[in-house]
Design an enzyme around this catalytic site. Structure first.
Site, PDB file in Angstrom:
ATOM      1  N   GLU A 209       0.828  -1.197   0.000  1.00 21.17           N
ATOM      2  CA  GLU A 209       0.000   0.000   0.000  1.00 21.17           C
ATOM      3  C   GLU A 209       0.869   1.257   0.000  1.00 21.17           C
ATOM      4  O   GLU A 209       1.972   1.250   0.560  1.00 21.17           O
ATOM      5  CB  GLU A 209      -0.895   0.016   1.249  1.00 21.17           C
ATOM      6  CG  GLU A 209      -1.646  -1.289   1.488  1.00 21.17           C
ATOM      7  CD  GLU A 209      -2.336  -1.346   2.853  1.00 21.17           C
ATOM      8  OE1 GLU A 209      -2.653  -0.269   3.407  1.00 21.17           O
ATOM      9  OE2 GLU A 209      -2.542  -2.455   3.357  1.00 21.17           O
ATOM     10  N   GLU A 320     -10.059   6.267   3.431  1.00 25.09           N
ATOM     11  CA  GLU A 320     -10.471   5.526   4.623  1.00 25.09           C
ATOM     12  C   GLU A 320     -10.273   6.410   5.849  1.00 25.09           C
ATOM     13  O   GLU A 320      -9.317   7.191   5.915  1.00 25.09           O
ATOM     14  CB  GLU A 320      -9.631   4.258   4.767  1.00 25.09           C
ATOM     15  CG  GLU A 320      -9.947   3.448   6.007  1.00 25.09           C
ATOM     16  CD  GLU A 320      -9.080   2.198   6.123  1.00 25.09           C
ATOM     17  OE1 GLU A 320      -9.279   1.452   7.084  1.00 25.09           O
ATOM     18  OE2 GLU A 320      -8.202   2.009   5.262  1.00 25.09           O
TER      19      GLU A 320
END
Length: 405
Positions: A209, A320
């Site tokens: 990520e 998020e």
């Protein structure tokens, strides 16, 4: 007179009781929790851990936002504490980038560049306060377990993401709009990133990520910071942010992972974004990270992973946040710019030029793109496509509002 003399002892007794209450020390409520020897042992463990991850620098730079950036010899960085890397040096840069990669519209203006000598890498120094803000030394530098989006049962984590699945993927690329979202609780965060995912959503989940995040717990401030992450067991015991454990191998001597990104976008003002590409090198199988116009940051060695040794099965782009409900209602922590997707350019946050890398090491536009906002009254997402931005998304929101309680 009789009544007056009879009441005097009673009054005296009450006075003595009150005096005793005032002068007798009352143990603090948490006195049993404070154990000096345990606190000293904890501090000793923290300092030992800091000695392990803060490698001796040959040069230290003070950043404008207060960070200390250490220039560490590349073969002494934390990655080389890994048993499979001990005694080795970083690999040579891959000669081949994914076909179709065009860096003409990318830049690195939105970042701090460090002047570390050749043969060293810039590493943000970790201090005691950074570790003490974590829930435990064991969890320091790690994400909360099971954070990748699969369904609506997200355990306090809320998402607005676009994703592709159902194929074999060998990387992804996007330009990510950079903002400074307000994070209203010290144990919440707001991030915008791309995920390269493989495995099931059980204990064998593999991810690499990268993106930007605002995390007061991890960094002690509200700046958006460039970050990386990896895990091979669904965030349980493997992996970490940035260079806080042995894993990611940095090769670049100018960019510090975990450093603040500047300048940032402003509402109705100038917009800034960062280009990020992750891809699997066909020759050695490692997952490389590129920032901006062709700057290679480093790589995740393939041996770290199980499923990602082969390929990815899902790519995600988006935002998020953590909603801790610490005040009994939905958080006001913002995602992206803090504005809903419908507001569009200059107001809502975006990802542009979304692409994936296929088996032939070619960058391709997305097919069968899915959108998911698990709390659309708090944070939402919309997608589009044009000749300039290719596939793009707008996403984000303010959190708590009249329709988000």
């Amino acid at each position: 007179m009789a009544a007056s003399s009879a009441s005097s002892p009673s009054i005296f007794f009450i006075f003595v009781c009150i005096l005793l209450i005032l002068i007798v020390p009352v143990a603090p409520k948490n006195e049993t929790d404070f154990k000096p020897m345990q606190e000293l042992k904890k501090l000793k463990r923290i300092r030992s851990h800091l000695k392990k991850i803060n490698k001796p620098p040959i040069k230290t730079i003070q950043s404008p936002d207060g960070d200390l950036i250490d220039c560490v010899l590349s073969h002494l960085q934390p990655a080389f504490d890994h048993p499979k890397l001990k005694g080795q040096k970083p690999l040579e840069l891959p000669l081949e980038r994914p076909k179709g990669h065009n860096s003409s519209d990318e830049n690195i203006d939105t970042f701090q560049l460090w002047d570390c000598p050749k043969g060293t890498v810039p590493i943000r120094r970790t201090n005691e306060d950074d570790v003490l803000r974590a829930s435990s030394l064991k969890r320091f530098g790690r994400k909360v377990i099971r954070r990748v989006r699969r369904d609506t049962a997200s355990g306090g984590h809320e998402h607005a993401v676009a994703f592709v699945n159902g194929d074999q993927y060998y990387g992804a690329k996007a330009s990510i709009n950079v903002w400074t979202p307000a994070v209203t609780d010290p144990y919440e965060f707001s991030l915008s990133q791309l995920w390269v995912i493989s495995g099931s959503f059980g204990n064998d989940l593999n991810t690499v990520e990268a993106g930007w995040q605002v995390s007061p717990e991890l960094y002690g401030d509200g700046y958006p910071r460039f970050f990386t992450y990896w895990t091979t067991d669904a965030y349980q015991t493997t992996g970490c942010y940035n260079l806080l454990c042995s894993g990611f191998v940095q090769t670049n001597n100018r960019i510090a992972i975990g450093a603040a990104i500047s300048p940032r976008s402003s509402y109705k003002g100038k917009q800034f974004d960062i280009a990020i590409m992750i891809w699997k090198d066909p020759k050695h199988g490692h997952w490389w990270l590129q920032f901006g116009s062709g700057l290679l940051i480093g790589y995740w060695p393939s041996f770290l992973f199980s499923h990602l040794q082969r390929h990815a099965s899902m790519i995600q782009f988006g935002g998020e946040i953590v909603n801790s409900r610490s005040r009994g209602y939905h958080t006001s922590t913002q995602m992206g710019s803090g504005h809903f997707a419908d507001e569009g350019f200059g107001k809502a946050s975006y990802f542009r030029n979304l692409k994936v890398v296929d088996w032939d090491n070619s960058l391709l536009p997305l097919t069968n793109l899915h959108l998911l906002a698990d709390h659309p009254n708090c944070y939402d997402i919309k997608a589009g496509k044009n000749n300039v931005w290719g596939d793009y998304i707008y996403y984000g929101g303010p959190g708590r509002n009249a329709r988000c309680q």
